[in-house]
Design a protein around this motif. Sequence first.
Motif, short mmCIF file in Angstrom:
data_model
loop_
_atom_site.label_atom_id
_atom_site.label_comp_id
_atom_site.label_asym_id
_atom_site.label_seq_id
_atom_site.Cartn_x
_atom_site.Cartn_y
_atom_site.Cartn_z
N GLY A 2 -0.95 5.37 -13.64
CA GLY A 2 -0.08 5.20 -12.78
C GLY A 2 -0.77 4.53 -11.65
N TRP A 3 -2.11 4.62 -11.48
CA TRP A 3 -2.55 3.77 -10.30
C TRP A 3 -2.86 2.49 -10.77
CZ3 TRP A 3 -4.11 5.61 -5.76
CH2 TRP A 3 -4.30 6.98 -5.39
N LEU A 4 -2.85 2.00 -11.95
CA LEU A 4 -2.91 0.42 -12.18
C LEU A 4 -1.38 0.01 -12.14
CD1 LEU A 4 -4.87 0.76 -15.73
CD2 LEU A 4 -5.65 0.09 -13.33
N ILE A 5 -0.63 0.71 -12.24
CA ILE A 5 0.84 0.41 -12.15
C ILE A 5 1.11 0.02 -10.76
CG2 ILE A 5 3.38 0.64 -12.56
CD1 ILE A 5 1.67 -0.36 -14.77
N GLY A 6 0.70 1.10 -9.84
CA GLY A 6 0.96 0.91 -8.49
C GLY A 6 0.03 -0.20 -7.70
N ALA A 7 -0.93 -0.39 -8.13
CA ALA A 7 -1.80 -1.64 -7.66
C ALA A 7 -1.22 -2.82 -8.11
CB ALA A 7 -3.18 -1.36 -8.01
N LEU A 8 -0.57 -2.87 -9.24
CA LEU A 8 0.19 -4.15 -9.68
C LEU A 8 1.23 -4.18 -8.92
CD1 LEU A 8 -0.19 -6.39 -11.74
CD2 LEU A 8 0.89 -5.00 -13.48
N LEU A 9 2.12 -3.26 -8.55
CA LEU A 9 3.25 -3.57 -7.71
C LEU A 9 2.90 -4.04 -6.47
CD1 LEU A 9 6.49 -2.67 -7.75
CD2 LEU A 9 5.71 -0.50 -6.95
N ALA B 143 0.94 -1.26 0.09
CA ALA B 143 0.01 0.17 -0.07
C ALA B 143 0.83 1.30 -0.07
CB ALA B 143 -0.87 0.08 1.21
N GLY B 144 1.94 1.44 0.70
CA GLY B 144 2.79 2.33 0.73
C GLY B 144 3.54 2.63 -0.40
N MET B 145 4.05 1.48 -1.29
CA MET B 145 4.40 1.86 -2.51
C MET B 145 3.47 2.07 -3.60
SD MET B 145 7.50 1.35 -1.65
CE MET B 145 8.19 1.66 -3.24
N VAL B 146 2.39 1.74 -3.42
CA VAL B 146 1.15 2.24 -4.26
C VAL B 146 1.44 3.73 -4.27
CG1 VAL B 146 -1.25 2.52 -4.94
CG2 VAL B 146 -0.07 0.24 -4.38
N LEU B 147 1.39 4.27 -3.12
CA LEU B 147 1.40 5.80 -2.93
C LEU B 147 2.58 6.53 -3.69
CD1 LEU B 147 -0.40 6.27 0.68
CD2 LEU B 147 -1.48 6.38 -1.71
N VAL B 148 3.77 5.83 -3.51
CA VAL B 148 5.00 6.25 -3.87
C VAL B 148 4.91 6.23 -5.32
CG1 VAL B 148 7.47 5.70 -4.24
CG2 VAL B 148 6.52 5.40 -1.88
N ILE B 149 4.48 5.51 -6.08
CA ILE B 149 4.34 5.44 -7.64
C ILE B 149 3.28 6.32 -8.03
CG2 ILE B 149 3.57 3.80 -9.40
CD1 ILE B 149 6.37 3.19 -8.54
N VAL B 150 2.26 6.54 -7.25
CA VAL B 150 1.45 7.29 -7.63
C VAL B 150 1.79 8.70 -7.41
CG1 VAL B 150 -0.85 8.58 -7.10
CG2 VAL B 150 -0.78 6.19 -7.37
N CYS B 151 2.53 9.09 -6.40
CA CYS B 151 3.25 10.54 -6.30
C CYS B 151 4.32 10.83 -7.53
CB CYS B 151 3.93 10.46 -5.00
SG CYS B 151 2.72 10.82 -3.49
N ILE B 152 4.91 9.69 -7.72
CA ILE B 152 6.04 10.16 -8.94
C ILE B 152 5.46 10.16 -10.02
CG2 ILE B 152 7.92 8.84 -10.15
CD1 ILE B 152 8.64 7.28 -7.47
N VAL B 153 4.32 9.49 -10.47
CA VAL B 153 3.89 9.50 -11.72
C VAL B 153 3.07 10.73 -12.03
CG1 VAL B 153 1.94 8.47 -13.15
CG2 VAL B 153 3.71 6.84 -12.06
#
Length: 279
Positions: free
Chosen positions: A181-188, A63-73
Amino acid sequence: MSFSARMLAALRRHWPYYLAEAAGIAFFVVCAGSLTMLLEHPASPVRQALQTNDLARHMLLGAGMVLVIVCIVYSPWGKRSGAHINPAVTLAFWHLGKVRTPDAVWYVLGQVAGAIGAGQLMKFVFGELYAHPTVNYTVTQPVGLPRGEALAFGAEFIISFIMMGVLLFALHSKRLKNLTGWLIGALLAVYIVVETPYSGMSLNPARTLGTALAADSYRGLWVYWVAPPLAMWLVTVLFRRFYHGEALDCAVLAGCGPGISSPHTPEEEPPVYPDENGE
């Protein structure tokens, strides 16, 4: 114009894009290390509270890394460069003709430099906390089995193939491209929970190199520099075949078209830049 001259010209004009890529992956490495220390180090109160609940800790990390990816993207800098933060992703878009060769080279160099710099920063700042066996510099390595490297290669290939497939499908869809970005974060997040035991869940050659240098441990490093790029390249081949050469609008993970916080104009299609002749 020689290739070296093209490289220098690209650097002069597009260095903010390369810096954005370096900063993006550095932010990713720092956040991944910080969250891992919080969730896995024995001295952490979160680790003590979830002592025997490995699944809960993995889910929190995801969950934390989802937010990280979304922030970056979706950050202005992420929209500026496209938020690839991964040499395999950049090479895939280069193969699709969405990134010019000098820019692709600088992107990869920026990504590698950002990951290495972040790994060394974490090592310098956190020292033994970052080095503790439960954290282990967040290195990604094959499992210690007789065929551990083969297993890791297969796992990295599969997760990279799926991720690039989802990425290209979403960017090609008018309905989904702004949610990429959200899809990639969820997949991660799913990968962190499910795939981590097999390869450490890298997907990213630069990220693996950065933490390997911090740990001074290089076992199976070749796996992470071969499997993800190979898998993502194969997806681009299949994408071209099934979409009959139909091109993507651009290679920006936040979706194409300028938003309120985007520095791009409607006429610009990042990260494909005009050459010196404006072509």
